[in-house]
Design an enzyme around this catalytic site. Structure first.
Site, PDB file in Angstrom:
ATOM      1  N   GLY A 196      37.536  39.738  39.088  1.00  0.00           N
ATOM      2  CA  GLY A 196      36.415  39.176  39.822  1.00  0.00           C
ATOM      3  C   GLY A 196      36.269  37.678  39.669  1.00  0.00           C
ATOM      4  N   HIS A 197      37.308  37.006  39.203  1.00  0.00           N
ATOM      5  CA  HIS A 197      37.263  35.547  39.096  1.00  0.00           C
ATOM      6  C   HIS A 197      37.788  34.946  40.403  1.00  0.00           C
ATOM      7  CE1 HIS A 197      37.896  36.352  34.533  1.00  0.00           C
ATOM      8  NE2 HIS A 197      36.643  36.519  34.898  1.00  0.00           N
ATOM      9  N   ILE A 198      36.906  34.423  41.210  1.00  0.00           N
ATOM     10  CA  ILE A 198      37.284  33.889  42.516  1.00  0.00           C
ATOM     11  C   ILE A 198      37.765  32.449  42.342  1.00  0.00           C
ATOM     12  CG2 ILE A 198      36.553  33.533  44.881  1.00  0.00           C
ATOM     13  CD1 ILE A 198      36.453  36.443  43.871  1.00  0.00           C
ATOM     14  N   ASN A 240      38.279  33.815  31.274  1.00  0.00           N
ATOM     15  CA  ASN A 240      37.197  33.431  32.181  1.00  0.00           C
ATOM     16  C   ASN A 240      37.322  31.949  32.549  1.00  0.00           C
ATOM     17  OD1 ASN A 240      36.275  35.992  31.819  1.00  0.00           O
ATOM     18  ND2 ASN A 240      34.663  35.452  30.388  1.00  0.00           N
TER      19      ASN A 240
END
Length: 263
Positions: A196-198, A240
């Site tokens: 989910g890291h755009i 992250n």
């Protein structure tokens, strides 16, 4: 390894009972600790911490029917407690850790975000077309290793593994391309998911033909346009992106102030 065995030599009575119980399992405990922590020093510290905590529980250990999986659970629970405490700490003291779900891909120019040629949104604008494939043995071997490690941990703990075999790859178009969630390697099927890291879509670089922004995060086409955020990343790591985004925000702010001062 030798640095944690010295505990037995200093242990007062019932030292012999404690040593007899633990010595057959020390090598396994150290090996598992090393798998999780990734360094010799942290592995020794983890095992030593567990041994110290168990020193007063000799009678309890003697009553355990299957001591080896019991010890591995104690070790793993202690590792998880330490890991969670470090995650909550404002200072990151982790050097490395075992996280089979975190697989860092090697840069691949074929993995990209483009505009769709056929699909549009409700405003008639092209939808994003995301292409992502695991095509290098570097990543594939990591999947194999992670599965081996997790199975070894389950076996050492005496736990039942409920891992379901992923489905076979679904091919489309070119037979060399598969769906973005599964692939086959060394005779086994694997499934992977994004975190989910755009990132990406307006990457920075040294060449106008292959990037949107220059190294100052300034548009190649519009000198008064600066862009920050994770969209400037030319590729992505497994960690992250927040701290990197913050660092780049400070960097672009300095460039903006620098350019404003020259007006």
């Amino acid at each position: 390894m030798a640095s944690i065995l010295h505990l037995f030599n200093r242990r007062p009575s019932p030292k012999d009972r404690f040593e007899a119980l633990l010595r057959p399992h020390i090598e396994l405990l150290y090996r598992m600790a090393y798998r999780w922590t990734g360094t010799q020093d942290r592995a020794e510290d983890l095992v030593q911490d567990v041994l110290v905590r168990l020193a007063s529980r000799v009678e309890e250990m003697e009553a355990v029917e299957q001591l080896r999986p019991w010890l591995v659970r104690i070790l793993y629970n202690r590792y998880v407690d330490d890991y969670r405490r470090q995650r909550l700490s404002p200072i990151d003291t982790r050097q490395s850790g075992w996280e089979p779900e975190a697989e860092e891909p090697a840069p691949d120019p074929g993995n990209r975000v483009e505009l769709s040629d056929s699909l549009t949104d409700h405003l008639g604008l092209p939808r994003p077309k995301v292409t992502y494939r695991v095509r290098q043995d570097y990543e594939r071997n990591a999947f194999v290793s992670a599965k081996q490690v997790s199975t070894e941990i389950f076996n050492a703990m005496g736990a039942r593994e409920y891992t379901k075999a992923p489905p076979a790859p679904v091919f489309y178009g070119n037979p060399g391309e598969v769906t973005a969630t599964n692939f086959q390697y060394q005779g086994n099927n694997f499934t992977f998911y994004g975190a989910g890291h755009i990132v990406g879509t307006y990457r920075m670089g040294n060449d106008k033909s292959s990037s949107v922004l220059n190294p100052r995060m300034q548009s190649w086409d519009h000198s008064n346009l600066y862009m920050a955020g994770s969209g400037v990343f030319p590729t992505v790591a497994t960690g992250n992106p927040t701290l990197t985004i913050a660092a780049l925000a400070f960097k672009v702010a300095d460039h903006i102030l620098e350019d404003l001062a020259s007006i």
